[in-house]
Design an enzyme around this catalytic site. Structure first.
Site, short mmCIF file in Angstrom:
data_model
loop_
_atom_site.label_atom_id
_atom_site.label_comp_id
_atom_site.label_asym_id
_atom_site.label_seq_id
_atom_site.Cartn_x
_atom_site.Cartn_y
_atom_site.Cartn_z
N PHE A 1 2.77 -12.31 46.66
CA PHE A 1 3.84 -12.52 45.67
C PHE A 1 3.41 -11.83 44.36
O PHE A 1 2.29 -12.00 43.90
CB PHE A 1 4.02 -14.02 45.45
N TYR B 1 8.77 -27.01 43.09
CA TYR B 1 10.24 -26.87 43.16
C TYR B 1 10.70 -26.25 44.47
O TYR B 1 11.89 -26.05 44.66
CB TYR B 1 10.78 -26.06 41.97
N LYS B 2 9.77 -25.90 45.37
CA LYS B 2 10.16 -25.31 46.64
C LYS B 2 10.28 -26.42 47.69
O LYS B 2 11.17 -27.25 47.61
CB LYS B 2 9.17 -24.21 47.03
N ASP C 1 -3.00 -19.81 47.03
CA ASP C 1 -1.69 -20.08 46.47
C ASP C 1 -0.87 -20.78 47.56
O ASP C 1 -0.59 -20.19 48.61
CB ASP C 1 -1.02 -18.77 46.03
N ARG D 1 15.90 -13.70 54.28
CA ARG D 1 14.88 -14.75 54.40
C ARG D 1 15.57 -16.10 54.58
O ARG D 1 16.49 -16.44 53.83
CB ARG D 1 14.02 -14.73 53.14
C1 LIG Z 1 7.28 -18.98 44.12
C2 LIG Z 1 5.90 -18.43 43.99
C3 LIG Z 1 5.25 -18.41 42.76
C4 LIG Z 1 6.02 -18.82 41.51
O1 LIG Z 1 5.27 -18.82 40.37
P1 LIG Z 1 5.89 -19.47 39.05
O2 LIG Z 1 4.84 -19.28 38.04
O3 LIG Z 1 6.23 -20.88 39.36
O4 LIG Z 1 7.14 -18.71 38.72
C5 LIG Z 1 3.94 -18.00 42.71
N1 LIG Z 1 3.30 -17.59 43.83
C6 LIG Z 1 3.91 -17.58 45.04
C7 LIG Z 1 3.17 -17.14 46.26
C8 LIG Z 1 5.23 -17.98 45.15
O5 LIG Z 1 5.85 -17.96 46.32
#
Ligand SMILES: *Cc1c(COP(=O)(O)O)cnc(C)c1O
Length: 416
Positions: A129, A226-227, A201, A375
């Site tokens: 990401f 939030y996921k 992560d 997705r």
């Molecule tokens: C959704 C996601 C994030 C989001 O990071 P934020 O700081 O909350 O915006 C980070 N890493 C991964 C792998 C994600 O899927």
């Protein structure tokens, strides 16, 4: 499952099916994007009212103590820790995943500067990401100490990237695009054999796949609420630090919430013992309070049952798409082996963006990720087998009719 009736029967036998009642799900929507923004736990409405109307409106400043606002990051961290195989006081809910990456990376680099001062490489994945890579770049730029980022990809596999010059390995446990899942214990062991510290992560893992940070002997972990945890839009993230690392160094976002005695208002920083030193400043109490509603539902479910249903639903989705939409140019980019994937499935399609917009217009909400990727998040707490059947039927209809091929489905908004 070859018929919709068979799917309905599977739903009737599903031990997790009653949990769907815990969520508000809009009429006419099949929601396949819970890996990006989870749905609303019904309890969140009452909880938000209580925080606004009682704790804030009436309790005012007293609520830091009387409503235990000050303890929220740790209390919620301990609840969440049960889903992650963490010990007590090893997790805090706080800040964003991006910020928590910064704190974990800084602490890990600091430990390595003491233990292996010559190591100057941070390994991550080209397909990670983007924020993970951006935060590493920012750290390297800030430190100005000759650190470099080494990215694993098809040409450079992990075994060849993990040389004795590596300080830290930062990987997503489940890849946000492909859904590919790492064996956390095996990869952590491999890293440790090279003297490398790991940061995992867990954005697409927490609440979706079994995680056991202690058993894996991991070093640091971060992730979103939030996921799959249904904490609400922009709800605070979390950070886990193995107990053995917590007190070795401070993290550099050394705000007063991480101070050992914040209300002494001392001139000098003195880090709190334990995970609390990973806090920085005042937390978004309203948003953070709602995280508990999603956690409480997640904790009602047995994680083994969640995983079994996630695998079954994902298997069904992939099978049905290939069987019913196989004559269209769709390519599965998610690992076929269930043991090697998380809880979403992704297909490439040359007109992926428009196809997804057409699906959303019909109430089947997934999302689109570059390049060309459709997705579909699979969330066992509120999706059933018939939902999967209906979603694939809608996809088939859109593809067979070519009804995605309209100007309105090509228009891009700021957020995809
Ligand atoms: C959704 C996601 C994030 C989001 O990071 P934020 O700081 O909350 O915006 C980070 N890493 C991964 C792998 C994600 O899927």
């Amino acid at each position: 499952m070859k018929t919709r009736e068979a799917c309905l029967e599977a739903d009737r036998l599903d031990p997790l099916a009653p949990l769907k009642q815990e969520f508000f799900l809009p009429e006419g929507v099949i929601y396949l994007d819970g890996n990006s923004l989870g749905v609303q736990p019904k309890a969140a409405v009452a909880r938000a009212g209580e925080v606004l109307n009682q704790e804030w409106a009436v309790g005012l400043i007293r609520s830091w103590n009387t409503a235990n606002w000050f303890e929220l990051p740790r209390r919620l961290g301990n609840k969440l820790g049960r889903l992650l195989g963490a010990g007590d006081d090893e997790v805090v809910v706080t800040d964003t995943t991006s910020l928590n990456i910064f704190k974990a990376l800084a602490a890990a680099l600091r430990i390595q500067q003491a233990d292996h001062p010559e190591r100057r490489v941070i390994v991550s994945e080209r397909d990670n990401f983007p924020t993970d890579l951006y935060m590493i770049e920012g750290m390297i730029d800030l430190l100005q100490q000759g650190y470099e980022l080494r990215l694993i990809d098809d040409e450079l596999p992990l075994e060849r990237a993990l040389r004795d010059d590596v300080a830290v390995l930062l990987l997503s446990h489940v890849n946000y695009r492909t859904g590919a899942l790492y064996d956390m214990a095996a990869v952590t062991g491999q890293a440790h054999r090279h003297g490398v510290l790991t940061i995992w992560d867990l954005a697409h893992s927490a609440g979706a796949v079994p995680v056991n940070l202690r058993a894996a002997e991991a070093d640091f972990a971060v992730g979103c609420t939030y996921k799959y945890l249904n904490g609400g839009p922009g709800s605070p993230a979390f950070i886990w630090v193995a107990e053995r690392h917590q007190d070795r160094f401070w993290q550099p976002l050394s705000g007063w919430w991480g101070h050992n005695r914040p209300f002494d208002m001392a001139t000098a920083y003195e880090p709190a013992h334990g995970i609390r030193r990973f806090l920085c400043g005042t937390q978004p109490i309203l948003s953070m309070s709602l995280v508990e509603c999603g956690l409480d539902v997640a904790l009602k479910a047995d994680m083994a049952a969640v995983r079994a249903k996630s695998v079954a639903l994902t298997e069904l989705f992939i099978e049905l798409v290939e069987e019913r939409c196989g004559h269209h140019p769709l390519t599965l980019i998610t690992p076929r082996d269930a043991a090697r994937r998380g809880s979403h499935a992704s297909f490439r399609h040359p007109n992926g963006f428009a196809v997804m917009q057409a699906l959303i217009a019909r109430g089947v909400i997934g999302d689109y990720r570059e390049p060309e990727v459709l997705r579909f998040g699979i969330t066992p707490l509120y999706l059933g087998y018939a939902d999967i059947w209906d979603a694939v039927e809608t996809l088939r209809d859109i593809l067979d009719r070519g009804s995605w091929d309209r100007a309105e489905f090509c228009r891009r908004s700021a957020v995809t």
